[in-house]
Design an enzyme around this catalytic site. Structure first.
Site, short mmCIF file in Angstrom:
data_model
loop_
_atom_site.label_atom_id
_atom_site.label_comp_id
_atom_site.label_asym_id
_atom_site.label_seq_id
_atom_site.Cartn_x
_atom_site.Cartn_y
_atom_site.Cartn_z
N LYS A 156 0.83 -1.21 0.00
CA LYS A 156 0.00 0.00 0.00
C LYS A 156 0.86 1.26 0.00
O LYS A 156 0.64 2.17 -0.81
CB LYS A 156 -0.91 -0.01 1.23
CG LYS A 156 -1.61 1.31 1.52
CD LYS A 156 -2.45 1.23 2.77
CE LYS A 156 -1.61 1.04 4.02
NZ LYS A 156 -0.79 2.24 4.35
N THR A 157 1.82 1.33 0.91
CA THR A 157 2.66 2.52 1.02
C THR A 157 3.48 2.73 -0.25
O THR A 157 3.65 3.86 -0.72
CB THR A 157 3.60 2.40 2.24
OG1 THR A 157 2.82 2.24 3.42
CG2 THR A 157 4.47 3.63 2.38
N GLN A 169 -9.45 -4.34 7.60
CA GLN A 169 -8.61 -3.95 8.74
C GLN A 169 -9.19 -2.74 9.48
O GLN A 169 -8.46 -2.01 10.15
CB GLN A 169 -7.19 -3.67 8.27
CG GLN A 169 -6.49 -4.89 7.68
CD GLN A 169 -5.02 -4.64 7.40
OE1 GLN A 169 -4.21 -4.49 8.32
NE2 GLN A 169 -4.65 -4.61 6.14
N ARG A 223 -0.44 -10.66 10.47
CA ARG A 223 0.83 -10.10 10.96
C ARG A 223 1.96 -11.11 10.79
O ARG A 223 3.15 -10.75 10.87
CB ARG A 223 0.74 -9.73 12.45
CG ARG A 223 -0.29 -8.69 12.87
CD ARG A 223 -0.24 -7.44 12.06
NE ARG A 223 -1.19 -7.51 10.96
CZ ARG A 223 -1.16 -6.74 9.88
NH1 ARG A 223 -0.20 -5.85 9.73
NH2 ARG A 223 -2.06 -6.85 8.92
#
Length: 657
Positions: free
Chosen positions: A33-34, A255, A602
């Site tokens: 995403k980033t 999320q 995670r």
């Protein structure tokens, strides 16, 4: 020129290269995403968009700095005029130029949460409310109530009814104080963090020229973590992008786990309704986890009805299967986790690459003690160490004076919990008690109420009544009984007046009582707690410890956005995950399932799901508990344990850890 085909996958390129219009990017966990946002900004700059015409909204300044730093490494452009940062940072930039339109001076100050609480306390005094004499919430509790009301645009009455029903009798005064608090801030020319957002929105709505100026200026508006926005932030984003409508929001509906903070799931889910012409993109290629872990996560989240359907696909090769670990009780669960951590460490896995995740802070209690016993260094991300929390120490002080009536420090902590009893008064009371053969019995005598000033007498009487109730329970007195008595004799109200998370703290205390049942005596329990606390303190003082890598203990909420090679989830049992009280909310189960999804994603390499077969139940002794519904529903047949809920499980059937 950037070689986008080399740097990005096909999904990411489609987002980065899209020209104009409203864009919704559903970015699955670990999907880059980033990176996509960063290259989108770089591509806009490379195509000739002036930096001052780009607005990038993030939830942390660190995220904004990181993205802009990466952009600068990609394109040779001065980014000083690009507006990037948190909503509050951007609000500050705009209000510093325009606050006078709302009646503020341009030199307005920003106050933090502590200052806001103190100002609310001043408002309580100004209204003549005897907060010390009555059961009335402290400034920090009122601040949270007011903040939640403002950020969710829900009335104070609704907030109090849903979250703080024990304060309904104070509703009229709370409403009055909220109004006075707003007036006082404006008179003092100050804004708190909530005001920054509220005033930003008000400015855009009330002054068309201001809205026109900013909406025309920003040709492109980009928003990170859109699933975490509240209704005010979403409205502001819509207004800022209202002229050009080049709005790109990036987030993952799966999320969205911060409803308790005011985040509104509807913002991302209903984005296509607000922008019928929006283009929807999905980033489903995962670079973090093994196919087996993603298979589990996909099977879980598909059970949510309200979502954007997606399926995470791993770029990694086949790895180890997730492990389901049913264990006899909470103690064996802690033993298994500690033992497995040590085994993995001996195999070469750094402790910092391992994390234990749980739904509520008190779930880590037994594990903290077990890790301390074994000398395994750990870092708490969900708060301070369990036995070092104020409410745990308060109750421990009562336990200490019952076990040892000559415990001066215990007495002084207990006395400090009562109104009008400060340090000087506590010294006088202790001087009186220490002269007697049995200080506990002395505290039940009539002359005890006269051992200090008259103003302290009501507090001493309340303490005396509590002690009489406790002593009348002898010889069956134990930590569980003591906690029940304390809760019913004012400590519950004490928590509600002082803490915004009073319900969680009450749960901590009851779990502490259940945990104490495994010890043969009150003295043994207190000794064990003292030893664990001292060992932890010594470990923190050890200069070598600071350089050691540590296992991470964290709630799932605190773990969002992070990743580890090994993730062990504990208390994967119904009532714990999902948390029983969360299910009272109409949308509670779906948000709890999203928490489960966040926790599983995670893990990069190994995932362990642990749950005890037997739990302590208040007033009912030991009882058999079920594995989490989120585990059972992974198979259409709802099967688990030996039959395996799906073909990727490895089950620890022998309970030999």
């Amino acid at each position: 020129m950037i070689n986008y085909e080399k740097e990005l996958n096909a999904e990411q390129i489609r987002v980065v290269m899209e020209e104009v219009g409203p864009l919704l990017v559903i970015a699955g966990a670990g999907s880059g995403k980033t990176r996509t946002l960063t290259y989108r900004v770089a591509r806009l700059l490379e195509s000739g968009v002036n930096p001052e015409r780009i607005l990038l909204a993030t939830f942390t300044n660190k995220a904004a700095r990181s993205m802009l730093s990466r952009v600068k490494s990609l394109v040779d452009v001065d980014l000083a005029s690009l507006w990037g940062g948190t909503y509050h940072h951007i609000a500050h930039l705009i209000l510093r130029r325009n606050a006078h339109l709302l009646g503020y001076g341009r030199n307005f100050a920003i106050i933090d949460a502590e200052d806001a609480s103190q100002l609310i306390n001043a408002c309580i005094s100004e209204k003549g409310i005897d907060a010390k004499g009555n059961k009335f919430p402290k400034g920090n509790v009122l601040r949270d109530i007011i903040s939640l009301s403002l950020n969710t645009e829900v009335s104070l009455e609704d907030v109090v009814s849903r979250r703080y029903p024990f304060l309904l009798s104070c509703l009229e005064d709370i409403t009055s104080i909220a109004s006075l608090f707003a007036l006082r801030k404006k008179k003092l020319n100050v804004m708190d963090f909530d005001d920054l957002l509220i005033n930003w929105k008000e400015l855009l709505l009330k002054f068309p020229d201001v809205l026109d100026n900013y909406s025309k200026r920003f040709l492109h508006v980009l928003v990170d973590e859109y699933q975490d926005t509240n209704i005010i932030q979403a409205d502001i984003v819509d207004l800022m992008a209202s002229y050009h409508r080049n709005l790109m929001v990036v987030g993952d509906d799966s999320q969205s786990i911060y409803a308790f903070r005011g985040a509104n799931y509807a913002n991302i889910f209903h984005f296509p309704k607000r922008y019928p012409d929006c283009k929807l993109f999905k980033l489903e290629t995962n670079y973090r986890s093994t196919p087996e872990i993603l298979h589990l996560a996909n099977l879980s989240i598909v059970n949510n009805e309200n979502q954007f359907q997606k399926e995470l696909r791993s770029v990694r090769r086949t790895g180890l299967r997730p492990v389901l670990v049913p264990l006899e009780n909470a103690g064996q669960q802690a033993n298994f986790v500690a033992q497995r951590i040590l085994e993995l460490f001996r195999e070469g896995m750094p402790l910092e690459e391992m994390a234990v995740l749980y739904r509520a802070h008190y779930h880590s209690m037994e594990l903290q003690m077990e890790l301390t016993r074994r000398g395994v260094p750990y870092e708490i991300r969900s708060g301070i160490r369990f036995f070092e929390q104020a409410h745990i120490k308060d109750v421990a002080a009562y336990l200490k004076i019952i076990s040892n009536p000559f415990d001066e420090l215990g007495w002084k902590r207990v006395l400090g919990l009562y109104k009008k009893i400060g340090k000087v008064t506590a010294d006088k009371v202790w001087k009186y008690l220490s002269k007697h053969e049995n200080p506990l019995q002395a505290a039940t005598r009539n002359d005890f109420l006269n051992c200090a000033s008259k103003t302290a007498a009501p507090g001493l009487m309340k303490l005396q009544n509590t002690l009489k109730t406790l002593l009348s329970a002898s010889p069956d007195i134990n930590p569980q009984n003591i906690i029940e008595v304390l809760m019913d004799n004012g400590y519950r109200e004490y928590l509600q007046e002082r803490y915004t998370d009073a319900v969680s703290r009450e749960e901590d205390l009851y779990q502490l009582g259940f945990f104490s049942a495994k010890f043969s005596s009150l003295e043994d329990f207190l000794s064990e707690v003292a030893l664990m606390t001292n060992m932890a303190e010594e470990d923190e003082k050890d200069p070598d410890t600071a350089t050691k890598d540590k296992i991470i203990l964290s709630t799932i909420h605190q773990a969002k956005g992070l990743e580890w090679s090994i993730v062990m989830m504990i208390w994967c049992a119904d009532g714990m995950l999902p948390l029983a009280r969360a299910l009272k909310d109409p949308d509670g189960e779906e948000e709890e399932r999203r928490l489960f999804y966040v926790a599983t994603t995670r893990a990069k390499d190994q995932l362990y799901l642990c749950y005890p077969l037997i739990d302590y139940s208040r007033g009912m002794g030991n009882m058999v508990i079920n594995p989490s519904r989120f585990i059972r529903e992974l198979s259409p047949a709802q099967r688990y344990s030996k039959s395996c809920p799906y073909d990727q499980w490895v089950v620890n059937e022998n309970h030999r850890y």
